[in-house]
Design a protein around this motif. Structure first.
Motif, PDB file in Angstrom:
ATOM      1  N   VAL A 200      19.922 -54.940  11.210  1.00  0.00           N
ATOM      2  CA  VAL A 200      20.954 -53.938  10.903  1.00  0.00           C
ATOM      3  C   VAL A 200      20.661 -53.284   9.557  1.00  0.00           C
ATOM      4  CG1 VAL A 200      23.402 -53.626  10.333  1.00  0.00           C
ATOM      5  CG2 VAL A 200      22.733 -54.964  12.345  1.00  0.00           C
ATOM      6  N   ARG A 201      20.272 -54.065   8.577  1.00  0.00           N
ATOM      7  CA  ARG A 201      19.947 -53.508   7.261  1.00  0.00           C
ATOM      8  C   ARG A 201      18.781 -52.526   7.361  1.00  0.00           C
ATOM      9  NH1 ARG A 201      22.117 -56.175   2.779  1.00  0.00           N
ATOM     10  NH2 ARG A 201      23.286 -58.074   3.263  1.00  0.00           N
ATOM     11  N   ARG A 202      17.771 -52.872   8.135  1.00  0.00           N
ATOM     12  CA  ARG A 202      16.614 -51.989   8.292  1.00  0.00           C
ATOM     13  C   ARG A 202      17.003 -50.693   8.988  1.00  0.00           C
ATOM     14  NH1 ARG A 202      12.718 -54.728  11.808  1.00  0.00           N
ATOM     15  NH2 ARG A 202      11.395 -52.934  11.311  1.00  0.00           N
ATOM     16  N   ILE A 203      17.859 -50.793  10.006  1.00  0.00           N
ATOM     17  CA  ILE A 203      18.297 -49.585  10.710  1.00  0.00           C
ATOM     18  C   ILE A 203      19.108 -48.699   9.774  1.00  0.00           C
ATOM     19  CG2 ILE A 203      19.708 -48.696  12.596  1.00  0.00           C
ATOM     20  CD1 ILE A 203      19.032 -51.319  14.110  1.00  0.00           C
ATOM     21  N   ARG A 204      19.975 -49.305   8.985  1.00  0.00           N
ATOM     22  CA  ARG A 204      20.816 -48.518   8.077  1.00  0.00           C
ATOM     23  C   ARG A 204      19.993 -47.811   7.002  1.00  0.00           C
ATOM     24  NH1 ARG A 204      25.731 -52.556   8.008  1.00  0.00           N
ATOM     25  NH2 ARG A 204      26.986 -51.608   9.658  1.00  0.00           N
ATOM     26  N   ALA A 205      18.813 -48.342   6.719  1.00  0.00           N
ATOM     27  CA  ALA A 205      17.931 -47.678   5.766  1.00  0.00           C
ATOM     28  C   ALA A 205      17.319 -46.410   6.364  1.00  0.00           C
ATOM     29  CB  ALA A 205      16.823 -48.625   5.317  1.00  0.00           C
ATOM     30  N   ALA A 206      17.390 -46.303   7.702  1.00  0.00           N
ATOM     31  CA  ALA A 206      16.773 -45.167   8.388  1.00  0.00           C
ATOM     32  C   ALA A 206      17.775 -44.146   8.904  1.00  0.00           C
ATOM     33  CB  ALA A 206      15.917 -45.677   9.561  1.00  0.00           C
ATOM     34  N   THR A 207      19.060 -44.512   9.009  1.00  0.00           N
ATOM     35  CA  THR A 207      20.033 -43.604   9.624  1.00  0.00           C
ATOM     36  C   THR A 207      21.443 -43.911   9.136  1.00  0.00           C
ATOM     37  OG1 THR A 207      20.952 -42.805  11.722  1.00  0.00           O
ATOM     38  CG2 THR A 207      20.333 -45.120  11.624  1.00  0.00           C
ATOM     39  N   GLU A 208      22.299 -42.898   9.205  1.00  0.00           N
ATOM     40  CA  GLU A 208      23.716 -43.088   8.908  1.00  0.00           C
ATOM     41  C   GLU A 208      24.524 -43.336  10.172  1.00  0.00           C
ATOM     42  OE1 GLU A 208      25.104 -39.796   6.645  1.00  0.00           O
ATOM     43  OE2 GLU A 208      23.910 -40.293   4.869  1.00  0.00           O
ATOM     44  N   LEU A 209      23.871 -43.361  11.329  1.00  0.00           N
ATOM     45  CA  LEU A 209      24.567 -43.662  12.566  1.00  0.00           C
ATOM     46  C   LEU A 209      25.139 -45.081  12.533  1.00  0.00           C
ATOM     47  CD1 LEU A 209      22.137 -42.281  15.311  1.00  0.00           C
ATOM     48  CD2 LEU A 209      24.408 -41.392  14.769  1.00  0.00           C
ATOM     49  N   PRO A 210      26.258 -45.320  13.214  1.00  0.00           N
ATOM     50  CA  PRO A 210      26.744 -46.695  13.333  1.00  0.00           C
ATOM     51  C   PRO A 210      25.707 -47.579  14.015  1.00  0.00           C
ATOM     52  CG  PRO A 210      28.417 -45.123  14.062  1.00  0.00           C
ATOM     53  CD  PRO A 210      27.147 -44.351  13.882  1.00  0.00           C
ATOM     54  N   VAL A 211      25.726 -48.849  13.690  1.00  0.00           N
ATOM     55  CA  VAL A 211      24.815 -49.820  14.300  1.00  0.00           C
ATOM     56  C   VAL A 211      25.656 -50.873  15.019  1.00  0.00           C
ATOM     57  CG1 VAL A 211      22.919 -51.437  13.937  1.00  0.00           C
ATOM     58  CG2 VAL A 211      23.178 -49.453  12.421  1.00  0.00           C
ATOM     59  N   CYS A 212      25.438 -50.999  16.318  1.00  0.00           N
ATOM     60  CA  CYS A 212      26.177 -51.964  17.132  1.00  0.00           C
ATOM     61  C   CYS A 212      25.203 -53.016  17.642  1.00  0.00           C
ATOM     62  CB  CYS A 212      26.871 -51.255  18.293  1.00  0.00           C
ATOM     63  SG  CYS A 212      28.031 -49.966  17.762  1.00  0.00           S
ATOM     64  N   VAL A 213      25.626 -54.261  17.624  1.00  0.00           N
ATOM     65  CA  VAL A 213      24.744 -55.383  17.930  1.00  0.00           C
ATOM     66  C   VAL A 213      25.135 -56.046  19.242  1.00  0.00           C
ATOM     67  CG1 VAL A 213      23.947 -57.663  17.157  1.00  0.00           C
ATOM     68  CG2 VAL A 213      24.246 -55.811  15.498  1.00  0.00           C
ATOM     69  N   GLY A 214      24.162 -56.270  20.093  1.00  0.00           N
ATOM     70  CA  GLY A 214      24.384 -56.959  21.354  1.00  0.00           C
ATOM     71  C   GLY A 214      23.172 -57.798  21.725  1.00  0.00           C
ATOM     72  N   ILE A 215      23.157 -58.303  22.942  1.00  0.00           N
ATOM     73  CA  ILE A 215      22.116 -59.187  23.484  1.00  0.00           C
ATOM     74  C   ILE A 215      22.104 -60.498  22.698  1.00  0.00           C
ATOM     75  CG2 ILE A 215      19.713 -59.491  24.152  1.00  0.00           C
ATOM     76  CD1 ILE A 215      19.415 -56.501  24.353  1.00  0.00           C
ATOM     77  N   GLY A 216      22.846 -61.463  23.192  1.00  0.00           N
ATOM     78  CA  GLY A 216      22.923 -62.754  22.531  1.00  0.00           C
ATOM     79  C   GLY A 216      24.300 -63.075  21.990  1.00  0.00           C
TER      80      GLY A 216
END
Length: 274
Positions: A200-216
């Motif tokens: 999530v931290r890595r994704i947030r460094a690349a975009t301001e889009l919300p990050v939703c977590v699934g699978i597991g």
């Protein structure tokens, strides 16, 4: 036609303003029947889910674990087709007024026709599509149709995704980014936490889009942990299992409502955004 991407964006923004994560529930269309699936989706929304994902059953669900594969097989043996998926979206949206996404492998949509599918999904009130196996480099045709109909295009990223891939996705994704909590298929039962947080931290460094977590994410405690750092928590296998384990559809709906309530409570606790 504007579609419902604005509703999706507003729903995720509202959850963030409230200091919580959104609860996103997945169930396949046509399971246990088309009408039963619509009732199940409505039940989870009315019990606390913010957004729903309608699975498009596929005969080769390579990213799905055995529980979701079983449900997809039941749906396919029951004759579920894309028209039933669109009907499920339409009736779920009408019954709930909440964002309704479709989760699908690319092949069925490609064979159906990207333009046709996008137009029908938007007309039904759908908010967009999650496409776990569509490479971002090959997604331009779909993204063009999705944008023309006001639909979000959500890509799935894994802990193994390179920073280059994350930036490629960030440049073209819309709605939110789907972060896989772990490597493997859905419902694998592995622990979630540090790897998902780092992703999530890595994704947030690349975009301001919300990050939703699934699978597991399969229980309230895991959902609570994910909600501490993600914008949304996606749960699928646990909902499907609740229906599979029930002796009949009525009992299944009771189980779904109880499970949704537990998960909704867990993600609604104020969490620290990272």
């Amino acid at each position: 036609m504007n579609g419902n991407i604005r509703l999706l964006n507003d729903t995720l923004a509202a959850a963030k303003e409230q200091g919580r994560a959104a609860l996103i529930a997945y169930l396949p269309a046509g399971f246990p029947t088309v009408d039963g699936g619509i009732a199940a989706l409505a039940a989870v929304v009315h019990s606390g889910a913010d957004i729903v994902e309608v699975g498009l059953p596929h005969s080769d669900p390579v990213l799905d674990g055995p529980v979701i594969q079983t449900a997809a097989d039941i749906a396919l043996r029951g004759g579920t087709r894309i028209a039933d998926v669109i009907r499920t979206v339409r009736e779920t949206y009408r019954a709930t007024g909440k964002p309704v996404m479709v989760m699908s492998y690319w092949n069925p949509i490609d064979r159906y026709g990207a333009e046709r599918f996008a137009a029908e999904l938007a007309a039904a009130g759908g908010a967009g599509c999650i496409l776990p196996d569509l490479p971002v480099q090959e997604s331009a045709r779909w993204r063009g149709q999705a944008a023309a109909h006001g639909l979000a295009t959500v890509f799935v990223v894994a802990p193994s995704s390179t920073d280059e891939r994350l930036h490629e996705i960030a440049a073209v994704a819309s709605g939110f980014v789907y972060a896989s909590a772990l490597m493997g298929v859905t419902g694998s039962g592995a622990s979630v936490g540090d790897a998902a947080n780092a992703l999530v931290r890595r994704i947030r460094a690349a975009t301001e889009l919300p990050v939703c977590v699934g699978i597991g994410v399969s229980n309230a405690e895991q959902a609570r942990r994910i909600a501490e750092f993600a914008d949304g928590v996606i749960v699928g296998t646990a909902f499907v299992r609740a229906m599979l384990d029930a002796p009949d559809e009525t009992a299944g709906l009771v189980s779904l409502r109880a499970l949704t309530g537990e998960l909704a409570d867990s993600v609604r606790r104020k969490h620290a955004l990272t």
